[in-house]
Write a protein that holds these residues in place. Structure first.
Motif, PDB file in Angstrom:
ATOM      1  N   GLN A  48       0.815  -1.212   0.000  1.00 11.80           N
ATOM      2  CA  GLN A  48       0.000   0.000   0.000  1.00 11.80           C
ATOM      3  C   GLN A  48       0.851   1.265   0.000  1.00 11.80           C
ATOM      4  OE1 GLN A  48      -2.553  -1.236   3.385  1.00 11.80           O
ATOM      5  NE2 GLN A  48      -4.236  -0.574   2.063  1.00 11.80           N
ATOM      6  N   SER A  51       2.563   1.640  -3.405  1.00 12.96           N
ATOM      7  CA  SER A  51       1.603   2.035  -4.443  1.00 12.96           C
ATOM      8  C   SER A  51       1.259   3.511  -4.349  1.00 12.96           C
ATOM      9  CB  SER A  51       0.326   1.203  -4.329  1.00 12.96           C
ATOM     10  OG  SER A  51       0.574  -0.134  -4.631  1.00 12.96           O
ATOM     11  N   TRP A  93      -5.316   4.294  -6.568  1.00 12.25           N
ATOM     12  CA  TRP A  93      -6.592   3.619  -6.302  1.00 12.25           C
ATOM     13  C   TRP A  93      -6.372   2.351  -5.476  1.00 12.25           C
ATOM     14  CZ3 TRP A  93     -11.707   4.583  -7.422  1.00 12.25           C
ATOM     15  CH2 TRP A  93     -12.592   3.512  -7.265  1.00 12.25           C
ATOM     16  N   PHE A  94      -5.451   1.506  -5.932  1.00  4.08           N
ATOM     17  CA  PHE A  94      -5.197   0.254  -5.225  1.00  4.08           C
ATOM     18  C   PHE A  94      -4.419   0.477  -3.931  1.00  4.08           C
ATOM     19  CE2 PHE A  94      -5.858  -1.447  -9.573  1.00  4.08           C
ATOM     20  CZ  PHE A  94      -6.968  -2.218  -9.277  1.00  4.08           C
ATOM     21  N   ASP A  97      -6.857   1.280  -1.304  1.00  7.51           N
ATOM     22  CA  ASP A  97      -7.799   0.189  -1.087  1.00  7.51           C
ATOM     23  C   ASP A  97      -7.202  -0.791  -0.069  1.00  7.51           C
ATOM     24  OD1 ASP A  97     -10.176  -1.155  -1.473  1.00  7.51           O
ATOM     25  OD2 ASP A  97      -9.539  -2.176  -3.294  1.00  7.51           O
ATOM     26  N   ARG A  98      -7.683  -1.998  -0.045  1.00  8.23           N
ATOM     27  CA  ARG A  98      -7.203  -3.002   0.908  1.00  8.23           C
ATOM     28  C   ARG A  98      -5.776  -3.437   0.588  1.00  8.23           C
ATOM     29  NH1 ARG A  98     -11.015  -7.651   0.285  1.00  8.23           N
ATOM     30  NH2 ARG A  98     -10.677  -7.038  -1.849  1.00  8.23           N
ATOM     31  N   ILE A 100      -4.566  -6.474   0.264  1.00  3.39           N
ATOM     32  CA  ILE A 100      -4.452  -7.577  -0.701  1.00  3.39           C
ATOM     33  C   ILE A 100      -4.563  -7.057  -2.142  1.00  3.39           C
ATOM     34  CG2 ILE A 100      -6.910  -8.198  -0.636  1.00  3.39           C
ATOM     35  CD1 ILE A 100      -3.985 -10.669  -0.877  1.00  3.39           C
ATOM     36  N   THR A 101      -5.416  -6.063  -2.383  1.00  6.34           N
ATOM     37  CA  THR A 101      -5.521  -5.532  -3.747  1.00  6.34           C
ATOM     38  C   THR A 101      -4.277  -4.733  -4.121  1.00  6.34           C
ATOM     39  OG1 THR A 101      -6.758  -3.629  -2.943  1.00  6.34           O
ATOM     40  CG2 THR A 101      -8.042  -5.479  -3.779  1.00  6.34           C
ATOM     41  N   LYS A 103      -1.327  -5.407  -2.999  1.00  8.44           N
ATOM     42  CA  LYS A 103      -0.304  -6.421  -3.227  1.00  8.44           C
ATOM     43  C   LYS A 103      -0.429  -7.018  -4.629  1.00  8.44           C
ATOM     44  CE  LYS A 103       1.487 -10.631  -1.142  1.00  8.44           C
ATOM     45  NZ  LYS A 103       1.378 -11.553  -0.012  1.00  8.44           N
ATOM     46  N   ARG A 104      -1.640  -7.312  -5.040  1.00  3.47           N
ATOM     47  CA  ARG A 104      -1.860  -7.856  -6.394  1.00  3.47           C
ATOM     48  C   ARG A 104      -1.446  -6.846  -7.459  1.00  3.47           C
ATOM     49  NH1 ARG A 104      -7.697 -10.266  -4.891  1.00  3.47           N
ATOM     50  NH2 ARG A 104      -6.942 -12.129  -3.813  1.00  3.47           N
ATOM     51  N   PHE A 105      -1.809  -5.581  -7.237  1.00  2.00           N
ATOM     52  CA  PHE A 105      -1.414  -4.545  -8.190  1.00  2.00           C
ATOM     53  C   PHE A 105       0.112  -4.460  -8.277  1.00  2.00           C
ATOM     54  CE2 PHE A 105      -0.013  -0.232  -9.111  1.00  2.00           C
ATOM     55  CZ  PHE A 105      -0.562  -0.061 -10.363  1.00  2.00           C
TER      56      PHE A 105
END
Length: 182
Positions: A48, A51, A93-94, A97-98, A100-101, A103-105
């Protein structure tokens, strides 16, 4: 004059609630010794934070590219600037967000930018860019000729950003927080 009155006012010690009074108090106002609080360990990663920081950086570089297309020897064409602003907006945006999202991004963006940087060094040839920064470059990659071209500086930054995103998704740290209900 007012601070002087405050200073001269006698101090009254605060009264601590007795055990009987604290039992009648609602539980959310009772102060319990920290020995009784149970903590749980939560594993988090840097996705996070990374990002958000890189998202702001992408947006700033994208907007600066419209004004200064030769910024730091990058090849900031109109298309490249739009891509930077969109990538930065997605990262923000990610990032907000949470976990996990984010991390995926970071995994997806990291893989994309790392591959883009490596491909630039592999596919790049000596030449002079036709957009943004018309200087001779050893590893010029004309991805879309006269629209989207990358130079050595771009490849190095893409690799650095890709590795940063990937490390942010992989690296973890632990945080101790009080368990709920205590």
């Amino acid at each position: 004059m007012e601070p002087e009155k405050e200073r001269l006012r006698p101090r009254v010690p605060k009264k601590r609630p007795s055990e009987e009074e604290s039992e009648t108090m609602p539980p959310e106002f009772r102060k319990e010794p920290e020995d009784h609080i149970q903590f749980e360990t939560i594993r988090k990663n840097y996705a996070q934070e990374t990002s958000i920081v890189l998202g702001f950086s992408f947006v700033i570089v994208g907007l600066l590219g419209f004004v200064i297309p030769y910024f730091l020897n990058f090849h900031l064409s109109y298309t490249n600037n739009i891509i930077h602003v969109v990538t930065g907006t997605l990262a923000l945006w990610f990032g907000f967000d949470r976990n996990i999202t984010a991390k995926r991004f970071c995994y997806i963006a990291g893989a994309f930018y790392a591959v883009l940087g490596l491909l630039g060094f592999v596919a790049g040839t000596p030449g002079i860019a036709s957009v943004a920064n018309p200087v001779e470059d050893r590893f010029l990659w004309r991805f879309i000729p006269e629209v989207l071209e990358f130079g050595t500086t771009d490849h190095a930054i893409h690799l650095l950003v890709g590795i940063t995103f990937l490390l942010a998704a992989i690296m973890k740290f632990t945080v101790k927080v009080p368990k709920e209900g205590y």
